[in-house]
Design an enzyme around this catalytic site. Sequence first.
Site, PDB file in Angstrom:
ATOM      1  N   ASP A 103       0.858  -1.186   0.000  1.00  0.00           N
ATOM      2  CA  ASP A 103       0.000   0.000   0.000  1.00  0.00           C
ATOM      3  C   ASP A 103       0.892   1.234   0.000  1.00  0.00           C
ATOM      4  O   ASP A 103       1.666   1.451   0.934  1.00  0.00           O
ATOM      5  CB  ASP A 103      -0.882  -0.041   1.272  1.00  0.00           C
ATOM      6  CG  ASP A 103      -2.065   0.900   1.169  1.00  0.00           C
ATOM      7  OD1 ASP A 103      -1.918   1.946   0.510  1.00  0.00           O
ATOM      8  OD2 ASP A 103      -3.115   0.590   1.760  1.00  0.00           O
ATOM      9  N   ASP A 115      -2.953   2.360  -6.000  1.00  0.00           N
ATOM     10  CA  ASP A 115      -1.902   2.404  -4.977  1.00  0.00           C
ATOM     11  C   ASP A 115      -1.867   1.166  -4.080  1.00  0.00           C
ATOM     12  O   ASP A 115      -1.308   1.222  -2.987  1.00  0.00           O
ATOM     13  CB  ASP A 115      -2.059   3.667  -4.118  1.00  0.00           C
ATOM     14  CG  ASP A 115      -3.371   3.701  -3.352  1.00  0.00           C
ATOM     15  OD1 ASP A 115      -4.248   2.874  -3.639  1.00  0.00           O
ATOM     16  OD2 ASP A 115      -3.512   4.555  -2.472  1.00  0.00           O
ATOM     17  N   GLU A 116      -2.461   0.065  -4.522  1.00  0.00           N
ATOM     18  CA  GLU A 116      -2.505  -1.141  -3.693  1.00  0.00           C
ATOM     19  C   GLU A 116      -2.417  -2.403  -4.526  1.00  0.00           C
ATOM     20  O   GLU A 116      -2.869  -2.420  -5.663  1.00  0.00           O
ATOM     21  CB  GLU A 116      -3.859  -1.225  -2.960  1.00  0.00           C
ATOM     22  CG  GLU A 116      -3.925  -0.408  -1.720  1.00  0.00           C
ATOM     23  CD  GLU A 116      -5.213  -0.683  -0.973  1.00  0.00           C
ATOM     24  OE1 GLU A 116      -5.750  -1.793  -1.099  1.00  0.00           O
ATOM     25  OE2 GLU A 116      -5.671   0.230  -0.285  1.00  0.00           O
TER      26      GLU A 116
END
Length: 356
Positions: A10, A105-106
């Site tokens: 993350d 973003d993960e």
Amino acid sequence: MRRTIIAHLDLDEFYVAVERIKDPSLKNKPVVVGGSQTGRGVVSSASYEARKYGIHSAMPMYQAMKLCPHLIRVGGKFREYSKYSSSVFNIVQEYSEFVERTSIDEGYIDLTDSVIKLKRTAIQLAEEIKRRIDKDVGLSVSFGIGSNKMMAKIASKHAKPNGILEILSNKEESFLKPMNVGIIPGVGPKTKERLNNLGITSIGELRGLSEKELTSRFGIHGEGLYKRARGIASSKLNSKRERKSISNERTFNVNIQTPAGLIPTITRISMRICEQMKEKEILARSVSLKLRYENFETITRTKTLSKASRNVGVVKSLVEQMIHYNFIPGRSIRLVGVRVSNFEPENIQTELNFMR
DNA sequence: TCTGGGGTCCTAGGACCC
DNA sequence: TCTGGGGTCCTAGGACCC
């Protein structure tokens, strides 16, 4: 049997972090990425300095400015963020062939085979990936490691910012027990409230309910709740996720009163969507319209074509048709959106045309 | 100046077909 | 006296995620 090892990665305050690479003067300051404060903009991403003021994502911008008058706001450059995201995942893919990107973003990384092949522990691998992302891309990332996707995700949340946390199998129960039920992926505000109404706030308390009781109250969702409260969840990664829909919507700064007032916006939106389909070399069979009225009531309408298309004229006229049938005189509109789905690859279409 | 924008997945009901 | 039933496709809405 080998223990499955899943890592969840993350990126920390991702959009803000990218903006800081482009403009280092933003470092150590309360910064948000999001829409304008004069209109109906909200916060997309807030720096840790801004979070200290109680600012969080999805908060209306005017409210954020009120909480922190010297807040620095930067507009979202989403294409740019997407490039940085790809650089990060290119590095990650060097460490495992099983990587699932779940958002910009993960993502999840299956390290089960990697620890054997690369002769390193999961933590050592996470440390190395972290160093590479910092050195090559300039971004900070947090890692959670566990025996399945849920455990890894909860762990990464606790590792934030800029940390690594591994939950060993024998520690899962004690780790989960005191946590709020809202931490369970898939338990949102609605389910959380229903659980709270039953007097349940922690995962430990959730474990007090039998599977039968949970399924009788939550239907099919209940079985999942029962399992997840015990740390049981899927560890299967989908490394070949395909886009299912493309959408674009706009909230107006001032509500629109007539169907004609929507036309310039739906024209622009339809063009953008068709451009994206062209880039991806796909055609869509379904076109949807989304309207949000002034009272926030939202409707969607979908039309499916017999032949897939990405022609702006086709998309736009379908949307106009749906607006025509669903516009209610006297009710103003705050948002209009267009979505395409039911994709077909372009080459199938050309093959079919060729055979005709 | 209440409440963005881009997604996924699930459910439920109706049409239609054999 | 009325009720098949399984499968697929489509639509609308809702919950959830970042």
